[in-house]
Design a protein around this motif. Sequence first.
Motif, PDB file in Angstrom:
ATOM      1  N   GLU A   1     -79.072 -35.928  33.506  1.00 54.12           N
ATOM      2  CA  GLU A   1     -78.310 -35.058  34.390  1.00 54.12           C
ATOM      3  C   GLU A   1     -78.272 -35.688  35.774  1.00 54.12           C
TER       4      GLU A   1
ATOM      5  N   MET B   1     -77.958 -34.215  39.954  1.00 56.02           N
ATOM      6  CA  MET B   1     -77.824 -33.088  40.867  1.00 56.02           C
ATOM      7  C   MET B   1     -78.431 -33.484  42.207  1.00 56.02           C
TER       8      MET B   1
ATOM      9  N   CYS C   1     -76.809 -24.484  36.052  1.00 51.60           N
ATOM     10  CA  CYS C   1     -75.656 -25.080  35.368  1.00 51.60           C
ATOM     11  C   CYS C   1     -76.004 -26.463  34.835  1.00 51.60           C
ATOM     12  N   ASN C   2     -76.760 -27.227  35.607  1.00 51.68           N
ATOM     13  CA  ASN C   2     -77.219 -28.524  35.117  1.00 51.68           C
ATOM     14  C   ASN C   2     -78.159 -28.355  33.930  1.00 51.68           C
TER      15      ASN C   2
ATOM     16  N   ARG D   1     -76.077 -27.511  30.916  1.00 51.84           N
ATOM     17  CA  ARG D   1     -75.313 -28.672  30.467  1.00 51.84           C
ATOM     18  C   ARG D   1     -76.225 -29.657  29.741  1.00 51.84           C
ATOM     19  N   MET D   2     -77.465 -29.807  30.230  1.00 50.05           N
ATOM     20  CA  MET D   2     -78.403 -30.674  29.532  1.00 50.05           C
ATOM     21  C   MET D   2     -78.735 -30.118  28.154  1.00 50.05           C
TER      22      MET D   2
ATOM     23  N   SER E   1     -75.928 -31.203  25.944  1.00 49.35           N
ATOM     24  CA  SER E   1     -76.090 -32.621  25.614  1.00 49.35           C
ATOM     25  C   SER E   1     -77.190 -32.807  24.572  1.00 49.35           C
TER      26      SER E   1
ATOM     27  N   TYR F   1     -86.711 -26.161  33.138  1.00 49.42           N
ATOM     28  CA  TYR F   1     -85.962 -27.231  33.817  1.00 49.42           C
ATOM     29  C   TYR F   1     -85.920 -26.970  35.326  1.00 49.42           C
TER      30      TYR F   1
ATOM     31  N   ARG G   1     -82.432 -37.044  39.347  1.00 45.36           N
ATOM     32  CA  ARG G   1     -82.027 -37.549  38.036  1.00 45.36           C
ATOM     33  C   ARG G   1     -83.029 -37.103  36.949  1.00 45.36           C
TER      34      ARG G   1
ATOM     35  N   THR H   1     -70.877 -34.673  26.801  1.00 44.51           N
ATOM     36  CA  THR H   1     -72.296 -34.799  27.091  1.00 44.51           C
ATOM     37  C   THR H   1     -72.536 -35.860  28.163  1.00 44.51           C
ATOM     38  N   LYS H   2     -73.736 -35.811  28.756  1.00 43.67           N
ATOM     39  CA  LYS H   2     -74.159 -36.897  29.643  1.00 43.67           C
ATOM     40  C   LYS H   2     -75.171 -37.740  28.882  1.00 43.67           C
TER      41      LYS H   2
END
Length: 257
Positions: free
Chosen positions: A71, A73, A90-91, A94-95, A98, A112, A138, A195-196
């Motif tokens: 991620e 941010m 939100c991060n 999203r993770m 992924s 997290y 990161r 995805t990241k």
Amino acid sequence: MLDIKITRTTCPKEKPQDESKLGFGKKFTDHMFVMDYTEGEGWHDARIVPYAPFQLDPATVVFHYAQEIFEGMKAYRTADDTIQLFRPECNAKRMQDSADRLCIPKIPVEDYIQAVEALVDVDRDWVPHADGASLYIRPFVFANDVGLGVHASKHYIFCIICAPSGAYYAEGINPVRIYVEDEYIRAAPGLTGFTKCGGNYAASIKAGELAEEQGYAQVLWLDGVEKKYVEEVGSMNIMFKIDGKVYTAATVGTVLP
């Protein structure tokens, strides 16, 4: 709630003296967050420790089958000297998306956020004061089973590192030249474009280098089927304002949310 053990460095690094020359992701803070996953046990041993290399076997799964996600941010220092994050949940979500696609165990949203907040608090003196600068964060997860064979790992490491950073682009907050890529594609329906994961970015480097050779800052990717519909720019989502209406790419699993 995580029980985070904190071991502070006994050899703090020198902090940047000129925050106008930070660059992006070049210098890292004193500490990192680390947590392990073991199948049957789940995520465990949350800790903040001095920033240091990992020692990994040459047969570690991530080197061969790229089972990893990350991620990106930021933490910002405000005018009243408080430190703020921007929508970390939100991060975190999203993770999780992924992780699901890459068959990696999900990290609970609250864990997290707690991990990010704890690390930023320990290294809060590294958050830049200069306008336009921030502490880039990161978080990443990688498979660390040892052995060859294409299957989901049974062991993972979740790590967070931080880097005081300036503008991503050398041009700063100014217009950048964008190259429309009509040969290579970044993603296609059913793959990992939403995805990241590192593989997405590795596959984009060739087009990025070709664009840079021609004086462009980034690539504008087209769809992977007809190569005529706009999707996204290499480092960001893109929008267009046409006759007062804002348009963005359709979310068909190929654009990073």
